[in-house]
Design an enzyme around this catalytic site. Structure first.
Site, PDB file in Angstrom:
ATOM      1  N   LYS A 175       0.847  -1.198   0.000  1.00 32.81           N
ATOM      2  CA  LYS A 175       0.000   0.000   0.000  1.00 32.81           C
ATOM      3  C   LYS A 175       0.881   1.246   0.000  1.00 32.81           C
ATOM      4  O   LYS A 175       1.923   1.277   0.660  1.00 32.81           O
ATOM      5  CB  LYS A 175      -0.899  -0.023   1.242  1.00 32.81           C
ATOM      6  N   SER A 231      -9.706   1.963   2.825  1.00 32.47           N
ATOM      7  CA  SER A 231      -8.804   2.662   1.942  1.00 32.47           C
ATOM      8  C   SER A 231      -7.781   1.767   1.236  1.00 32.47           C
ATOM      9  O   SER A 231      -7.187   2.179   0.251  1.00 32.47           O
ATOM     10  CB  SER A 231      -8.060   3.748   2.734  1.00 32.47           C
ATOM     11  N   SER A 263      -9.984  -0.396   7.015  1.00 29.83           N
ATOM     12  CA  SER A 263      -9.391  -0.281   5.673  1.00 29.83           C
ATOM     13  C   SER A 263      -8.694  -1.513   5.124  1.00 29.83           C
ATOM     14  O   SER A 263      -8.340  -1.534   3.946  1.00 29.83           O
ATOM     15  CB  SER A 263      -8.407   0.877   5.641  1.00 29.83           C
TER      16      SER A 263
HETATM   17  N1  GLN Z   1     -13.081   4.378   6.033  1.00 28.61           N
HETATM   18  C1  GLN Z   1     -12.560   4.753   7.301  1.00 28.61           C
HETATM   19  C2  GLN Z   1     -12.128   6.222   7.244  1.00 28.61           C
HETATM   20  O1  GLN Z   1     -12.357   6.812   6.250  1.00 28.61           O
HETATM   21  C3  GLN Z   1     -11.416   3.872   7.672  1.00 28.61           C
HETATM   22  C4  GLN Z   1     -10.146   4.224   7.013  1.00 28.61           C
HETATM   23  C5  GLN Z   1      -9.006   3.359   7.416  1.00 28.61           C
HETATM   24  O2  GLN Z   1      -9.173   2.325   8.066  1.00 28.61           O
HETATM   25  N2  GLN Z   1      -7.823   3.810   7.073  1.00 28.61           N
HETATM   26  O3  GLN Z   1     -11.585   6.761   8.160  1.00 28.61           O
END
Ligand code: GLN
Length: 452
Positions: A58, A133, A157
């Site tokens: 990532k 994400s 995410s």
């Molecule tokens: N979708 C969640 C957010 O927008 C989680 C993001 C994540 O786990 N990095 O914060």
């Protein structure tokens, strides 16, 4: 089979599908081929279990000399001068890094639509989001471009994109894996973890990246067990808790049914389950967005146009340099979070918001501890629905946030959780979430493997 052949296969597949899936932000074929050549000269007797495996990382995990963007204009041309601890560990494990994977900008989002560069698509249906994400990380594994990938999980995410793409994604216990070299979003919640096709692969990859790291004071001095040894298939007598909040309102009927079917399978293998309650989970979303945005506002203060990445060409004085760099460098969602977090931390509001949210976080953590006094794991869906359409939620941040309702409490409690494939809805994969006690990823793997 040589490592060079494996790497060939990965790039062949990338050439076939990448223009549709768009999972990668950076591909460094030359470097990968160089690594493969070195590995091909190793003696058999010294080869580890992950020897030669093509892997994607990532793009918020720093890689020395390999562009690391966080999918942000802010870091568009950023070449890190060191490797994250997990990247060093991957090298020690003799894997081959194929490239860097797309994500929501600074890991804020649930669909990959917040990337400043491209929209990754769900390999099962190109009109759908891959989740986020770590959407690039999940899509690349699902599309067969790499065998494994690393993602990061602050509020879901890793698990949510794994569910949407039909692959296995583990968010380890907070502290299990070093965060050194992970670009921080919300430091008290972030964890790096593996995304793979099978539970077995996942156990091996987590093994390789786990452990105490002197470079991360929040990494834990806790023994790393042999995760693969837990894959016995034996779940006899295992006690499963199923929170009623996880099968209630907002969870689609097919998703609910797929979880009940999974529980039947586990029951037939000798496990028992009971309904329980996580009474404070209704406050999890508000608590998470308050705390994670507060931490983000502090963490992202370092992007000032002086030390890292993008610097505005439009400034005559220092204040304008800061303001314009940040106005031009960050995307909408990142700015929304910084403003929310800065507000919550500002004097006069701190006690009412930040401090209050910390107290609620403790209550949420206690909900989990109470359940784990009597049960071995908690099971529920990973997401309330399968992958949604690209564009469907992008104009309404609240509906986007609600998608993480089932994964967020796990980060607030700091416990580990996995998503494993557990069926389909309209041809789209669904994920089963298995949550364990602190540092008990082994039991999660045991259950996931028995079910798989
Ligand atoms: N979708 C969640 C957010 O927008 C989680 C993001 C994540 O786990 N990095 O914060």
């Amino acid at each position: 089979l040589k490592v060079s052949d494996l790497v060939d296969e990965a790039y062949k597949r990338i050439n076939q599908v990448e223009d549709k899936v768009q999972a990668f932000l950076t591909i460094d074929e030359e470097r990968a081929r160089q690594t493969a050549k070195v590995l091909d000269e190793k003696l058999d007797s010294t080869k580890g279990i992950l020897y030669g495996m093509p892997i994607g990382v990532k793009d918020n995990i720093v890689t020395k000399g390999l562009r690391t963007t966080c999918a942000s204009k802010m870091l568009e041309n950023f070449d890190p001068i060191y490797d994250a601890t997990v990247v060093q560990k991957l090298q020690q494990a003799e894997t081959v890094t194929i490239g860097k994977l797309n994500m929501d900008e600074f890991a804020m989002g649930s669909s990959n639509e917040n990337s400043r560069f491209q929209k990754t698509r769900n390999p099962w249906n190109l009109d759908r989001v891959p989740g986020g994400s770590s959407g690039g990380s999940a899509a690349a594994v699902a599309a067969g471009e790499v065998l494994f990938s690393l993602g990061s999980d602050t509020g879901g995410s890793i698990r949510q994109p794994a569910a949407f793409c039909g692959v296995v994604g583990m968010k380890p216990t907070y502290g299990r894996v070093s965060r050194f070299g992970l670009v921080a979003f919300a430091s008290s919640l972030d964890q790096i973890g593996p995304i793979t096709r099978t539970v077995e692969d996942n156990a091996y990859l987590l093994q390789a990246i786990s452990g105490l790291d002197p470079m991360d004071s929040t990494s834990a001095d806790v023994q790393v067990p042999n995760f693969a040894a837990a894959l016995t298939g034996d779940v006899k007598g295992l006690k499963i808790a199923v929170p009623k909040e996880y099968l209630g309102e907002g969870v689609n009927e097919t998703v609910r049914q797929s979880v009940l079917d999974a529980l039947k399978v586990l029951e037939s293998l000798g496990a028992v389950w009971e309904e329980v309650s996580l009474p404070h989970s209704k406050y999890a979303l508000a608590t998470y967005y308050l705390l994670s945005s507060s931490e983000a506002s502090a963490n992202l203060a370092r992007f000032d146009g002086v030390r890292y990445g993008y610097r505005t060409p439009n400034a005559d004085n220092l204040l304008d340099l800061y303001k314009n760099t940040r106005a031009e460098g960050f995307g909408e969602e990142v700015k929304r979070r910084i403003m929310l977090g800065t507000f919550a931390l500002s004097s006069g509001y701190y006690d009412a918001y930040y401090k209050k949210a910390q107290k609620v976080r403790t209550l949420i953590k206690q909900d989990f501890e109470n359940i784990f006094e009597k049960y071995d794991v908690i099971i529920g869906p990973t997401t309330p629905t399968p992958a949604f359409k690209i564009g469907e939620k992008i104009d309404d941040p609240m509906t986007m946030y609600v998608n993480d309702i089932l994964t967020i409490p796990v980060n607030l409690a700091g416990v580990p959780g996995i998503s494993v494939p557990c069926g389909f809805d309209q041809g789209l994969p669904l994920g089963l979430q298995i949550i364990g006690k602190h540092f008990d990823e082994a039991t999660i793997y045991r259950v996931a493997h028995a079910f798989e």
